[in-house]
Design a protein around this motif. Structure first.
Motif, PDB file in Angstrom:
ATOM      1  N   GLN A  20       0.826  -1.204   0.000  1.00 44.98           N
ATOM      2  CA  GLN A  20       0.000   0.000   0.000  1.00 44.98           C
ATOM      3  C   GLN A  20       0.866   1.262   0.000  1.00 44.98           C
ATOM      4  O   GLN A  20       0.434   2.307  -0.469  1.00 44.98           O
ATOM      5  CB  GLN A  20      -0.938   0.019   1.217  1.00 44.98           C
ATOM      6  CG  GLN A  20      -2.028  -1.023   1.178  1.00 44.98           C
ATOM      7  CD  GLN A  20      -2.988  -0.792   0.032  1.00 44.98           C
ATOM      8  OE1 GLN A  20      -3.402   0.330  -0.236  1.00 44.98           O
ATOM      9  NE2 GLN A  20      -3.323  -1.858  -0.659  1.00 44.98           N
ATOM     10  N   LEU A  21       2.086   1.157   0.515  1.00 43.17           N
ATOM     11  CA  LEU A  21       2.985   2.318   0.532  1.00 43.17           C
ATOM     12  C   LEU A  21       3.284   2.824  -0.877  1.00 43.17           C
ATOM     13  O   LEU A  21       3.499   4.022  -1.082  1.00 43.17           O
ATOM     14  CB  LEU A  21       4.296   1.968   1.238  1.00 43.17           C
ATOM     15  CG  LEU A  21       4.228   1.790   2.748  1.00 43.17           C
ATOM     16  CD1 LEU A  21       5.518   1.184   3.273  1.00 43.17           C
ATOM     17  CD2 LEU A  21       3.942   3.111   3.425  1.00 43.17           C
ATOM     18  N   PHE A  22       3.266   1.924  -1.854  1.00 39.38           N
ATOM     19  CA  PHE A  22       3.595   2.325  -3.224  1.00 39.38           C
ATOM     20  C   PHE A  22       2.508   3.191  -3.863  1.00 39.38           C
ATOM     21  O   PHE A  22       2.701   3.709  -4.962  1.00 39.38           O
ATOM     22  CB  PHE A  22       3.892   1.091  -4.082  1.00 39.38           C
ATOM     23  CG  PHE A  22       5.144   0.375  -3.651  1.00 39.38           C
ATOM     24  CD1 PHE A  22       6.377   1.014  -3.678  1.00 39.38           C
ATOM     25  CD2 PHE A  22       5.096  -0.921  -3.194  1.00 39.38           C
ATOM     26  CE1 PHE A  22       7.534   0.373  -3.272  1.00 39.38           C
ATOM     27  CE2 PHE A  22       6.241  -1.591  -2.789  1.00 39.38           C
ATOM     28  CZ  PHE A  22       7.469  -0.937  -2.828  1.00 39.38           C
ATOM     29  N   ALA A  44       9.559   8.594   7.582  1.00 36.31           N
ATOM     30  CA  ALA A  44      10.053   7.905   8.777  1.00 36.31           C
ATOM     31  C   ALA A  44       9.203   6.679   9.065  1.00 36.31           C
ATOM     32  O   ALA A  44       8.025   6.622   8.711  1.00 36.31           O
ATOM     33  CB  ALA A  44      10.043   8.843   9.971  1.00 36.31           C
ATOM     34  N   VAL A  45       9.820   5.739   9.726  1.00 40.15           N
ATOM     35  CA  VAL A  45       9.138   4.539  10.215  1.00 40.15           C
ATOM     36  C   VAL A  45       9.241   4.568  11.731  1.00 40.15           C
ATOM     37  O   VAL A  45      10.333   4.714  12.285  1.00 40.15           O
ATOM     38  CB  VAL A  45       9.785   3.250   9.661  1.00 40.15           C
ATOM     39  CG1 VAL A  45       9.131   2.017  10.265  1.00 40.15           C
ATOM     40  CG2 VAL A  45       9.697   3.231   8.141  1.00 40.15           C
ATOM     41  N   ASN A 103      10.413   3.660  -1.363  1.00 38.73           N
ATOM     42  CA  ASN A 103      11.232   2.443  -1.364  1.00 38.73           C
ATOM     43  C   ASN A 103      11.987   2.294  -0.050  1.00 38.73           C
ATOM     44  O   ASN A 103      12.101   1.183   0.491  1.00 38.73           O
ATOM     45  CB  ASN A 103      12.212   2.444  -2.533  1.00 38.73           C
ATOM     46  CG  ASN A 103      11.537   2.187  -3.861  1.00 38.73           C
ATOM     47  OD1 ASN A 103      10.450   1.629  -3.932  1.00 38.73           O
ATOM     48  ND2 ASN A 103      12.190   2.616  -4.928  1.00 38.73           N
ATOM     49  N   ASP A 104      12.520   3.408   0.466  1.00 37.62           N
ATOM     50  CA  ASP A 104      13.218   3.373   1.753  1.00 37.62           C
ATOM     51  C   ASP A 104      12.279   2.916   2.868  1.00 37.62           C
ATOM     52  O   ASP A 104      12.625   2.047   3.681  1.00 37.62           O
ATOM     53  CB  ASP A 104      13.777   4.751   2.120  1.00 37.62           C
ATOM     54  CG  ASP A 104      14.917   5.202   1.232  1.00 37.62           C
ATOM     55  OD1 ASP A 104      15.440   4.388   0.443  1.00 37.62           O
ATOM     56  OD2 ASP A 104      15.280   6.389   1.327  1.00 37.62           O
ATOM     57  N   LEU A 105      11.079   3.516   2.922  1.00 38.14           N
ATOM     58  CA  LEU A 105      10.114   3.159   3.964  1.00 38.14           C
ATOM     59  C   LEU A 105       9.718   1.690   3.857  1.00 38.14           C
ATOM     60  O   LEU A 105       9.616   0.980   4.865  1.00 38.14           O
ATOM     61  CB  LEU A 105       8.870   4.053   3.868  1.00 38.14           C
ATOM     62  CG  LEU A 105       9.088   5.551   4.036  1.00 38.14           C
ATOM     63  CD1 LEU A 105       7.782   6.309   3.828  1.00 38.14           C
ATOM     64  CD2 LEU A 105       9.696   5.872   5.391  1.00 38.14           C
ATOM     65  N   SER A 124       4.290   4.401   9.513  1.00 33.95           N
ATOM     66  CA  SER A 124       5.257   5.057   8.634  1.00 33.95           C
ATOM     67  C   SER A 124       4.606   6.346   8.176  1.00 33.95           C
ATOM     68  O   SER A 124       3.378   6.437   8.117  1.00 33.95           O
ATOM     69  CB  SER A 124       5.562   4.191   7.417  1.00 33.95           C
ATOM     70  OG  SER A 124       6.139   2.975   7.802  1.00 33.95           O
ATOM     71  N   LEU A 125       5.410   7.336   7.855  1.00 31.51           N
ATOM     72  CA  LEU A 125       4.819   8.579   7.359  1.00 31.51           C
ATOM     73  C   LEU A 125       5.712   9.223   6.327  1.00 31.51           C
ATOM     74  O   LEU A 125       6.911   9.005   6.290  1.00 31.51           O
ATOM     75  CB  LEU A 125       4.510   9.545   8.504  1.00 31.51           C
ATOM     76  CG  LEU A 125       5.649  10.091   9.360  1.00 31.51           C
ATOM     77  CD1 LEU A 125       6.308  11.293   8.710  1.00 31.51           C
ATOM     78  CD2 LEU A 125       5.109  10.492  10.711  1.00 31.51           C
TER      79      LEU A 125
END
Length: 194
Positions: A20-22, A44-45, A103-105, A124-125
């Motif tokens: 879902q982050l993508f 950030a996570v 991608n980092d998150l 995560s935000l």
């Protein structure tokens, strides 16, 4: 889920869906068009602080992986603790590198999950700003697999712009899986990037 669970009113928890982050880059386009907010390049996570050698080893590996990215324009990934005792792994990119930030998150969340630290993951935000003092975070709740907007009001007091948050809930509903339970729209005071 069995018949007994249904009769007793138990529900299965929602499984985390890190993919879902993508959806954040497409949501950012909608956010800019509808409300004028653009990415800050900070994400950030957040996770419950864990002690022990296994966690420290995993943290070093994740940080080394993210810091090895030669395209990174900002400072390396950093670990911070907030006033509430939670840990934040902060990634900084240039504002036009939102896909790389996502991608980092995703990498941080996946590494924590694969190494058995999934239960410690909180959220995560990704940070956004409208070019004035107004800031916004799109917060992903790991345990719910949903997003919500968090818009702190400028100034020292811990107050939030609930009207903006509700407006963005409607605006982003086609791009992100929005958390329907407003009671779970937790304030993330002092979060990196806000």
């Amino acid at each position: 889920m069995g018949l007994l669970d249904i009769l007793l009113g138990r529900t299965k928890p929602v499984a985390p869906d890190l993919d879902q982050l993508f959806a954040l880059p497409s949501a950012a386009v909608t956010l800019e068009a509808a409300a004028g907010f653009t990415p800050t390049g900070v994400g950030a996570v957040c996770f419950a602080t864990v002690e022990g050698a296994a966690f420290e080893q995993m943290h070093r590996e994740v940080q080394a992986l993210l810091d090895a990215d030669t395209d990174r324009t900002g400072p390396p990934v950093e670990l911070r603790r907030d006033g509430y005792g939670y840990s934040w792994l902060v990634s900084r990119r240039s504002p036009d590198q939102l896909p790389e930030l996502v991608n980092d998150l995703h990498a941080v969340n996946s590494s924590l999950e694969v190494n058995g630290f999934g239960p410690q993951l909180l959220c995560s935000l990704a940070g956004f700003t409208d070019g004035t003092a107004r800031k916004l975070a799109l917060v992903y709740l790991y345990k719910r697999g949903t997003f919500y907007p968090f818009a702190p009001l400028p100034g020292a007091a811990e107050r939030r712009d609930t009207a903006l948050e509700l407006q963005l809930r409607a605006t982003l509903g086609d791009d992100l899986r929005i958390e329907q339970d407003l009671g779970r729209w937790f304030p993330v005071w002092g979060a990196p990037g806000l």
